[in-house]
Scaffold this motif. Sequence first.
Motif, PDB file in Angstrom:
ATOM      1  N   ASP A   1      30.234 -13.009  17.247  1.00 18.12           N
ATOM      2  CA  ASP A   1      30.277 -13.937  18.576  1.00 18.12           C
ATOM      3  C   ASP A   1      30.538 -12.897  19.690  1.00 18.12           C
ATOM      4  OD1 ASP A   1      30.056 -16.389  17.397  1.00 18.12           O
ATOM      5  OD2 ASP A   1      32.135 -16.625  17.189  1.00 18.12           O
ATOM      6  N   LEU A   2      31.120 -11.784  19.546  1.00 14.12           N
ATOM      7  CA  LEU A   2      31.398 -10.858  20.672  1.00 14.12           C
ATOM      8  C   LEU A   2      30.103 -10.217  20.842  1.00 14.12           C
ATOM      9  CD1 LEU A   2      34.759  -9.470  19.583  1.00 14.12           C
ATOM     10  CD2 LEU A   2      34.411 -10.805  21.324  1.00 14.12           C
ATOM     11  N   VAL A   3      29.298  -9.694  19.934  1.00  8.72           N
ATOM     12  CA  VAL A   3      28.192  -9.214  20.180  1.00  8.72           C
ATOM     13  C   VAL A   3      27.045  -9.909  20.933  1.00  8.72           C
ATOM     14  CG1 VAL A   3      26.016  -8.061  19.204  1.00  8.72           C
ATOM     15  CG2 VAL A   3      28.255  -7.374  18.090  1.00  8.72           C
ATOM     16  N   ASN A   4      26.972 -11.169  20.471  1.00 15.10           N
ATOM     17  CA  ASN A   4      26.121 -12.290  20.944  1.00 15.10           C
ATOM     18  C   ASN A   4      26.446 -12.688  22.300  1.00 15.10           C
ATOM     19  OD1 ASN A   4      23.950 -13.078  18.856  1.00 15.10           O
ATOM     20  ND2 ASN A   4      25.609 -13.887  17.893  1.00 15.10           N
ATOM     21  N   SER A   5      27.631 -12.592  22.644  1.00 12.10           N
ATOM     22  CA  SER A   5      28.113 -12.975  24.131  1.00 12.10           C
ATOM     23  C   SER A   5      28.230 -11.761  25.025  1.00 12.10           C
ATOM     24  CB  SER A   5      29.686 -13.636  24.106  1.00 12.10           C
ATOM     25  OG  SER A   5      30.622 -12.617  23.536  1.00 12.10           O
ATOM     26  N   LYS A   6      27.794 -10.512  24.211  1.00  8.75           N
ATOM     27  CA  LYS A   6      27.512  -9.500  25.151  1.00  8.75           C
ATOM     28  C   LYS A   6      28.753  -8.803  25.694  1.00  8.75           C
ATOM     29  CE  LYS A   6      22.959 -10.349  26.495  1.00  8.75           C
ATOM     30  NZ  LYS A   6      22.460 -10.398  25.404  1.00  8.75           N
ATOM     31  N   LYS A   7      30.022  -9.213  24.833  1.00 13.07           N
ATOM     32  CA  LYS A   7      31.277  -8.460  25.053  1.00 13.07           C
ATOM     33  C   LYS A   7      31.595  -7.178  24.056  1.00 13.07           C
ATOM     34  CE  LYS A   7      33.344 -12.942  26.555  1.00 13.07           C
ATOM     35  NZ  LYS A   7      34.091 -14.222  26.305  1.00 13.07           N
ATOM     36  N   LEU A   8      30.720  -7.136  23.257  1.00 15.85           N
ATOM     37  CA  LEU A   8      30.969  -5.913  22.583  1.00 15.85           C
ATOM     38  C   LEU A   8      29.466  -5.276  22.302  1.00 15.85           C
ATOM     39  CD1 LEU A   8      32.983  -4.229  20.532  1.00 15.85           C
ATOM     40  CD2 LEU A   8      31.941  -5.851  18.628  1.00 15.85           C
ATOM     41  N   ASN A   9      29.656  -3.818  22.876  1.00 16.13           N
ATOM     42  CA  ASN A   9      28.207  -3.112  22.902  1.00 16.13           C
ATOM     43  C   ASN A   9      27.866  -2.411  21.637  1.00 16.13           C
ATOM     44  OD1 ASN A   9      26.024  -2.046  24.038  1.00 16.13           O
ATOM     45  ND2 ASN A   9      27.201  -0.253  24.710  1.00 16.13           N
ATOM     46  N   ILE A  10      27.593  -3.472  20.580  1.00 16.89           N
ATOM     47  CA  ILE A  10      27.049  -2.866  19.254  1.00 16.89           C
ATOM     48  C   ILE A  10      25.747  -4.149  19.073  1.00 16.89           C
ATOM     49  CG2 ILE A  10      27.404  -2.919  16.729  1.00 16.89           C
ATOM     50  CD1 ILE A  10      30.426  -2.366  17.544  1.00 16.89           C
ATOM     51  N   LYS A  11      24.856  -3.435  18.445  1.00 21.97           N
ATOM     52  CA  LYS A  11      23.744  -4.097  18.247  1.00 21.97           C
ATOM     53  C   LYS A  11      23.834  -4.735  16.709  1.00 21.97           C
ATOM     54  CE  LYS A  11      20.298  -1.439  20.774  1.00 21.97           C
ATOM     55  NZ  LYS A  11      18.726  -0.566  20.689  1.00 21.97           N
ATOM     56  N   LEU A  12      23.173  -5.983  16.600  1.00 16.47           N
ATOM     57  CA  LEU A  12      23.543  -6.848  15.271  1.00 16.47           C
ATOM     58  C   LEU A  12      23.038  -5.874  13.966  1.00 16.47           C
ATOM     59  CD1 LEU A  12      22.440 -10.377  16.354  1.00 16.47           C
ATOM     60  CD2 LEU A  12      24.752  -9.628  15.711  1.00 16.47           C
ATOM     61  N   PRO A  13      21.911  -4.921  14.176  1.00 21.94           N
ATOM     62  CA  PRO A  13      21.772  -4.510  13.000  1.00 21.94           C
ATOM     63  C   PRO A  13      22.636  -3.608  12.480  1.00 21.94           C
ATOM     64  CG  PRO A  13      19.585  -4.624  14.521  1.00 21.94           C
ATOM     65  CD  PRO A  13      20.745  -5.032  15.073  1.00 21.94           C
ATOM     66  N   TYR A  14      23.329  -2.817  13.318  1.00 21.20           N
ATOM     67  CA  TYR A  14      24.438  -2.019  12.990  1.00 21.20           C
ATOM     68  C   TYR A  14      25.805  -2.666  12.466  1.00 21.20           C
ATOM     69  CZ  TYR A  14      22.043   1.895  15.522  1.00 21.20           C
ATOM     70  OH  TYR A  14      20.931   2.847  15.798  1.00 21.20           O
ATOM     71  N   LEU A  15      25.928  -3.940  13.079  1.00 17.85           N
ATOM     72  CA  LEU A  15      26.993  -4.758  12.737  1.00 17.85           C
ATOM     73  C   LEU A  15      26.776  -5.308  11.193  1.00 17.85           C
ATOM     74  CD1 LEU A  15      29.661  -6.156  13.430  1.00 17.85           C
ATOM     75  CD2 LEU A  15      28.360  -8.006  14.393  1.00 17.85           C
ATOM     76  N   PHE A  16      25.494  -5.671  10.980  1.00 16.07           N
ATOM     77  CA  PHE A  16      25.317  -6.142   9.486  1.00 16.07           C
ATOM     78  C   PHE A  16      25.271  -4.984   8.639  1.00 16.07           C
ATOM     79  CE2 PHE A  16      23.751  -9.982  11.488  1.00 16.07           C
ATOM     80  CZ  PHE A  16      23.995 -10.934  10.706  1.00 16.07           C
ATOM     81  N   SER A  17      24.705  -3.981   8.843  1.00 16.67           N
ATOM     82  CA  SER A  17      24.440  -2.881   7.784  1.00 16.67           C
ATOM     83  C   SER A  17      26.020  -2.190   7.670  1.00 16.67           C
ATOM     84  CB  SER A  17      23.739  -1.645   8.554  1.00 16.67           C
ATOM     85  OG  SER A  17      23.965  -1.198   9.767  1.00 16.67           O
ATOM     86  N   THR A  18      26.888  -2.266   8.358  1.00 23.23           N
ATOM     87  CA  THR A  18      28.133  -1.682   8.465  1.00 23.23           C
ATOM     88  C   THR A  18      28.989  -2.558   7.544  1.00 23.23           C
ATOM     89  OG1 THR A  18      28.165  -0.704  10.536  1.00 23.23           O
ATOM     90  CG2 THR A  18      30.425  -0.606   9.528  1.00 23.23           C
ATOM     91  N   PHE A  19      28.856  -3.752   7.738  1.00 21.59           N
ATOM     92  CA  PHE A  19      29.801  -4.759   6.742  1.00 21.59           C
ATOM     93  C   PHE A  19      29.057  -4.986   5.473  1.00 21.59           C
ATOM     94  CE2 PHE A  19      32.560  -5.790  10.117  1.00 21.59           C
ATOM     95  CZ  PHE A  19      33.687  -6.327   9.793  1.00 21.59           C
ATOM     96  N   GLY A  20      27.679  -4.927   5.391  1.00 17.02           N
ATOM     97  CA  GLY A  20      27.101  -5.307   4.299  1.00 17.02           C
ATOM     98  C   GLY A  20      27.205  -4.341   3.309  1.00 17.02           C
ATOM     99  N   THR A  21      27.111  -2.829   3.732  1.00 13.12           N
ATOM    100  CA  THR A  21      27.187  -1.833   2.825  1.00 13.12           C
ATOM    101  C   THR A  21      28.661  -1.657   2.469  1.00 13.12           C
ATOM    102  OG1 THR A  21      27.349  -0.267   4.736  1.00 13.12           O
ATOM    103  CG2 THR A  21      25.245  -0.701   3.581  1.00 13.12           C
ATOM    104  N   ALA A  22      29.584  -1.871   3.286  1.00 16.70           N
ATOM    105  CA  ALA A  22      30.900  -1.516   2.884  1.00 16.70           C
ATOM    106  C   ALA A  22      31.482  -2.684   1.942  1.00 16.70           C
ATOM    107  CB  ALA A  22      31.731  -1.662   4.089  1.00 16.70           C
TER     108      ALA A  22
END
Length: 504
Positions: free
Chosen positions: A192-213
């Motif tokens: 939600d924070l990424v989509n509302s532009k309150k967190l400066n992280i791109k969705l691919p990085y967010l998914f890859s970090t959580f997914g691989t961990a």
Amino acid sequence: MARQETAVKQSLLDTDSFSERRFVGKKETVAYVLNDASYSLNINDFKERYIYDVVKIDFNFLAFQNLVTTIWDTINDTFIGVVVEKTRTRWGKFRPYLLLGEFPLTIFGLWYWLIPFIFPDTSESYLPKLIMYFAMSIITETAGTFTAIAKSGFLSTITPSPMERSRLIAMANVVTHIFEDIPKQVFGILFDLVNSKKLNIKLPYLFSTFGTACALVSAFLAVYFFWTSTERVPQTISKPKVKHSLKAIINNKPMLICIISDFLGGFNIGASRTNFYVDVIGSITWKTIVGIPAFPIKFISYSFVKPLRNRFSTKALWILEDAWTDMLWLTVFGIGSINNNFQKKHIILPLMGIEEIFEMCVYGLRRVIPAEINNEAMDYCEWKNGYRSEAMIGVTRSIISKLQQAVMGSITNIVMGKIGYVQGKEIGTQTDFTKWWIFALGTGVPIITSALGIIPKFFYPLSASKRKQMYSELYERRSKKAELVKNATAEEMAEIAASEFRGK
């Protein structure tokens, strides 16, 4: 052969009282619980968002890929099932495949979360990306078949005691509930924070970090369990022929009921309710907030299982959980569809919160009863035929399920295109027509299209008295065989093996 005979003798001698003795020690119990928790360490609730909006795979290709992958999966299921069924090693029948199969699944699971970096900013129909996605699907399906077949059989053989199995299932579920929502909740907030532009992280990085961990931690916990655990329910000394496996499927009435129920209930058309919270409500965090009041009920619900089991049959509880949950979601669907209530947060969110509270009242039954029924059906095969056939029974169930899921999954992907869903569109900007369908596909439509699945449950054949008779006779039969093999010579072991498929 000597190692196999030793393993068979020991497993038979270990088969003691079904009601009092505990076979699984503390270390293995902890490993069992951690393994159960490992399957909840994921962000699978967001996989549709990942494929639709980050990787961007065309809906029509997804429908085609589902069908082709399932056809291949159906072919290799039969072959792999026969291989697993005939396996006899010093490590057991199932453990080798669980230990070896986890590694390719983990490796390709990691690559899955890296697709957006391999093919950045590509269209939904970019051919190299589609080819890689298709190839990964085929490979992971093949490795997954080995582990799925082996895991199903393995969990039914770690203890001969049905009461201990129930205790392990309940204990694992209670502990798992403490942790299972944490990855999803944390990820949902960040999403939600990424989509509302309150967190400066791109969705691919967010998914890859959580997914691989999650993939790495989950694989470690699963391998730890497979390494430390033991198969204790004895298999036949000789390897079953295909005809014996087919016979075990045809005359296993409890399993046939499960298969028919799954088949009729599998005609459901639906999509994840995550889509509703994202595309209609505009924030996945609301899903977490709505579920907070119901969270403690998850744990309390397990205290209902034992008294309910003492008063009602397994069949009645199986039916109750199904009908209760369906009724609740149909109520949400009906109220939400009136006057566009599904878009009014002050109405739909409290309504879904109330639904979750009442649904969690039967959560313990939902997690324990079907697992027990599956294990009972495996034991019924041994009682009825004198031998076990976990792999081929699992394959049969898996093939039917996968074929059906592929067809229904393809239909769902086509439906998503037909309702006007636009991939990659800004959160909350789908049309009202599309939003209603997203709501319907997450609530009422899956219930309506799968309603027939409850009918076969009324014909489940194992009553309390018949179940007691089954386990009593199994214990007696295993004890007699244990005495026979205790000091048997090689020639006597060969004679025992030759007699195993002549009848019970």
